[in-house]
Design a protein around this motif. Structure first.
Motif, PDB file in Angstrom:
ATOM      1  N   SER A  63       7.881  -0.192  12.707  1.00 21.46           N
ATOM      2  CA  SER A  63       7.792  -0.501  11.276  1.00 21.46           C
ATOM      3  C   SER A  63       6.481   0.106  10.769  1.00 21.46           C
ATOM      4  CB  SER A  63       7.828  -2.009  11.049  1.00 21.46           C
ATOM      5  OG  SER A  63       7.863  -2.304   9.673  1.00 21.46           O
ATOM      6  N   ALA A  64       6.501   1.417  10.661  1.00 26.60           N
ATOM      7  CA  ALA A  64       5.277   2.191  10.431  1.00 26.60           C
ATOM      8  C   ALA A  64       4.530   1.795   9.157  1.00 26.60           C
ATOM      9  CB  ALA A  64       5.591   3.683  10.416  1.00 26.60           C
ATOM     10  N   GLU A  65       5.253   1.560   8.063  1.00 25.34           N
ATOM     11  CA  GLU A  65       4.558   1.220   6.825  1.00 25.34           C
ATOM     12  C   GLU A  65       3.841  -0.121   6.923  1.00 25.34           C
ATOM     13  OE1 GLU A  65       6.279   2.964   2.906  1.00 25.34           O
ATOM     14  OE2 GLU A  65       7.960   2.158   4.077  1.00 25.34           O
ATOM     15  N   ARG A  66       4.495  -1.117   7.486  1.00 29.05           N
ATOM     16  CA  ARG A  66       3.876  -2.431   7.639  1.00 29.05           C
ATOM     17  C   ARG A  66       2.659  -2.328   8.556  1.00 29.05           C
ATOM     18  NH1 ARG A  66       6.023  -6.968  10.708  1.00 29.05           N
ATOM     19  NH2 ARG A  66       7.822  -5.643  11.090  1.00 29.05           N
ATOM     20  N   CYS A  67       2.786  -1.578   9.626  1.00 29.53           N
ATOM     21  CA  CYS A  67       1.679  -1.371  10.556  1.00 29.53           C
ATOM     22  C   CYS A  67       0.497  -0.713   9.853  1.00 29.53           C
ATOM     23  CB  CYS A  67       2.160  -0.519  11.726  1.00 29.53           C
ATOM     24  SG  CYS A  67       0.864  -0.094  12.901  1.00 29.53           S
TER      25      CYS A  67
ATOM     26  N   GLN B 176      -0.206  -0.611   6.710  1.00 29.52           N
ATOM     27  CA  GLN B 176      -0.786  -1.495   5.698  1.00 29.52           C
ATOM     28  C   GLN B 176      -1.793  -2.453   6.316  1.00 29.52           C
ATOM     29  OE1 GLN B 176       2.667  -3.319   3.977  1.00 29.52           O
ATOM     30  NE2 GLN B 176       3.204  -1.502   2.791  1.00 29.52           N
ATOM     31  N   ALA B 177      -1.444  -3.018   7.466  1.00 29.46           N
ATOM     32  CA  ALA B 177      -2.348  -3.967   8.119  1.00 29.46           C
ATOM     33  C   ALA B 177      -3.660  -3.300   8.524  1.00 29.46           C
ATOM     34  CB  ALA B 177      -1.665  -4.571   9.343  1.00 29.46           C
ATOM     35  N   PHE B 178      -3.561  -2.121   9.135  1.00 27.79           N
ATOM     36  CA  PHE B 178      -4.761  -1.409   9.558  1.00 27.79           C
ATOM     37  C   PHE B 178      -5.580  -0.948   8.352  1.00 27.79           C
ATOM     38  CE2 PHE B 178      -2.616  -1.352  13.596  1.00 27.79           C
ATOM     39  CZ  PHE B 178      -3.629  -1.279  14.538  1.00 27.79           C
ATOM     40  N   THR B 179      -4.915  -0.547   7.283  1.00 29.87           N
ATOM     41  CA  THR B 179      -5.617  -0.124   6.064  1.00 29.87           C
ATOM     42  C   THR B 179      -6.388  -1.281   5.458  1.00 29.87           C
ATOM     43  OG1 THR B 179      -3.979   1.597   5.628  1.00 29.87           O
ATOM     44  CG2 THR B 179      -5.328   0.873   3.763  1.00 29.87           C
ATOM     45  N   VAL B 180      -5.746  -2.435   5.324  1.00 26.89           N
ATOM     46  CA  VAL B 180      -6.421  -3.613   4.777  1.00 26.89           C
ATOM     47  C   VAL B 180      -7.612  -3.994   5.648  1.00 26.89           C
ATOM     48  CG1 VAL B 180      -6.167  -6.094   4.322  1.00 26.89           C
ATOM     49  CG2 VAL B 180      -4.419  -4.484   3.520  1.00 26.89           C
ATOM     50  N   ALA B 181      -7.434  -3.961   6.953  1.00 24.79           N
ATOM     51  CA  ALA B 181      -8.532  -4.306   7.865  1.00 24.79           C
ATOM     52  C   ALA B 181      -9.707  -3.346   7.705  1.00 24.79           C
ATOM     53  CB  ALA B 181      -8.032  -4.312   9.306  1.00 24.79           C
ATOM     54  N   ALA B 182      -9.429  -2.050   7.665  1.00 22.48           N
ATOM     55  CA  ALA B 182     -10.498  -1.054   7.544  1.00 22.48           C
ATOM     56  C   ALA B 182     -11.205  -1.146   6.192  1.00 22.48           C
ATOM     57  CB  ALA B 182      -9.946   0.350   7.766  1.00 22.48           C
ATOM     58  N   VAL B 183     -10.462  -1.366   5.130  1.00 20.55           N
ATOM     59  CA  VAL B 183     -11.067  -1.499   3.797  1.00 20.55           C
ATOM     60  C   VAL B 183     -11.927  -2.758   3.740  1.00 20.55           C
ATOM     61  CG1 VAL B 183     -10.556  -1.919   1.354  1.00 20.55           C
ATOM     62  CG2 VAL B 183      -9.345  -0.116   2.589  1.00 20.55           C
ATOM     63  N   ALA B 184     -11.459  -3.832   4.343  1.00 22.09           N
ATOM     64  CA  ALA B 184     -12.244  -5.066   4.358  1.00 22.09           C
ATOM     65  C   ALA B 184     -13.556  -4.866   5.114  1.00 22.09           C
ATOM     66  CB  ALA B 184     -11.430  -6.202   4.976  1.00 22.09           C
ATOM     67  N   VAL B 185     -13.502  -4.203   6.258  1.00 24.51           N
ATOM     68  CA  VAL B 185     -14.725  -3.905   7.011  1.00 24.51           C
ATOM     69  C   VAL B 185     -15.676  -3.085   6.148  1.00 24.51           C
ATOM     70  CG1 VAL B 185     -15.665  -2.555   8.940  1.00 24.51           C
ATOM     71  CG2 VAL B 185     -13.745  -4.100   9.338  1.00 24.51           C
ATOM     72  N   ALA B 186     -15.160  -2.049   5.491  1.00 23.63           N
ATOM     73  CA  ALA B 186     -15.989  -1.199   4.640  1.00 23.63           C
ATOM     74  C   ALA B 186     -16.572  -1.965   3.457  1.00 23.63           C
ATOM     75  CB  ALA B 186     -15.172  -0.006   4.137  1.00 23.63           C
ATOM     76  N   SER B 187     -15.926  -3.064   3.079  1.00 24.67           N
ATOM     77  CA  SER B 187     -16.386  -3.886   1.957  1.00 24.67           C
ATOM     78  C   SER B 187     -17.357  -4.981   2.392  1.00 24.67           C
ATOM     79  CB  SER B 187     -15.187  -4.529   1.256  1.00 24.67           C
ATOM     80  OG  SER B 187     -14.329  -3.528   0.747  1.00 24.67           O
TER      81      SER B 187
ATOM     82  N   LEU C  34       2.275   8.658   9.746  1.00 29.10           N
ATOM     83  CA  LEU C  34       2.960   8.151   8.564  1.00 29.10           C
ATOM     84  C   LEU C  34       2.493   8.986   7.379  1.00 29.10           C
ATOM     85  CD1 LEU C  34       4.858   6.007   7.319  1.00 29.10           C
ATOM     86  CD2 LEU C  34       2.813   4.616   6.923  1.00 29.10           C
ATOM     87  N   PRO C  35       3.420   9.691   6.722  1.00 30.04           N
ATOM     88  CA  PRO C  35       3.024  10.522   5.586  1.00 30.04           C
ATOM     89  C   PRO C  35       2.287   9.719   4.508  1.00 30.04           C
ATOM     90  CG  PRO C  35       5.302  10.953   6.198  1.00 30.04           C
ATOM     91  CD  PRO C  35       4.860   9.751   6.985  1.00 30.04           C
ATOM     92  N   HIS C  36       1.300  10.347   3.913  1.00 29.44           N
ATOM     93  CA  HIS C  36       0.536   9.797   2.787  1.00 29.44           C
ATOM     94  C   HIS C  36      -0.274   8.560   3.168  1.00 29.44           C
ATOM     95  CE1 HIS C  36       2.818  12.635   0.437  1.00 29.44           C
ATOM     96  NE2 HIS C  36       3.941  12.075   0.861  1.00 29.44           N
ATOM     97  N   SER C  37      -0.635   8.443   4.425  1.00 27.31           N
ATOM     98  CA  SER C  37      -1.488   7.331   4.843  1.00 27.31           C
ATOM     99  C   SER C  37      -2.648   7.881   5.668  1.00 27.31           C
ATOM    100  CB  SER C  37      -0.692   6.305   5.662  1.00 27.31           C
ATOM    101  OG  SER C  37      -0.268   6.870   6.875  1.00 27.31           O
ATOM    102  N   ALA C  38      -3.693   7.097   5.731  1.00 25.86           N
ATOM    103  CA  ALA C  38      -4.841   7.503   6.544  1.00 25.86           C
ATOM    104  C   ALA C  38      -4.426   7.516   8.017  1.00 25.86           C
ATOM    105  CB  ALA C  38      -5.989   6.521   6.333  1.00 25.86           C
TER     106      ALA C  38
END
Length: 120
Positions: free
Chosen positions: A15-19, A21-32, A58-62
């Motif tokens: 479930s690539a998009e859900r995966c 999203q979780a890593f993106t939120v985690a990384a953004v939170a760390v950066a914040s 996953l296209p269009h994702s970090a």
């Protein structure tokens, strides 16, 4: 009161998009400046192993490997004990800085004052 975010990601390449999203939120939170604890469970358990995140696309994702590295550098990553055992993953197999812990530790982290918990 410090801000803490506990994220449990259950999805991997299945479930690539859900995966992502979780890593993106985690990384953004760390950066914040948020204290982040990222839990790898289910199919995301594979990302505790060297090289696995680099193979994720996953296209269009970090790139997942970049997100994982950001969380490793500024947060905590935990691999679920049972998920590791089901996949024959041991502490000697995982990336540096990844710990293996169980539900009791997850509940302690998620229930701490000032903590928000998300499940993906």
């Amino acid at each position: 009161m410090s801000k803490k975010l506990v994220i449990k990601v259950t999805a991997g390449a299945d479930s690539a998009e859900r995966c992502s999203q979780a890593f993106t939120v985690a990384a953004v939170a760390v950066a914040s400046g948020v204290e982040v604890s990222l839990w790898l469970t289910g199919e995301s358990a594979w990302f505790a192993l060297p090289g696995r995140a680099a193979a994720f696309e996953l296209p269009h994702s970090a790139p997942l490997v970049d997100l994982l590295d950001a969380v490793r550098a500024g947060g905590r990553i935990t691999l679920c004990t049972q998920c590791a055992a089901r996949r024959d993953i041991t502490e000697k197999d995982v990336l540096e800085g990844v710990r293996i812990a169980g539900a009791q530790v997850f509940v302690q982290e998620a229930m701490a004052d000032g903590t928000q918990a998300l499940v993906y």
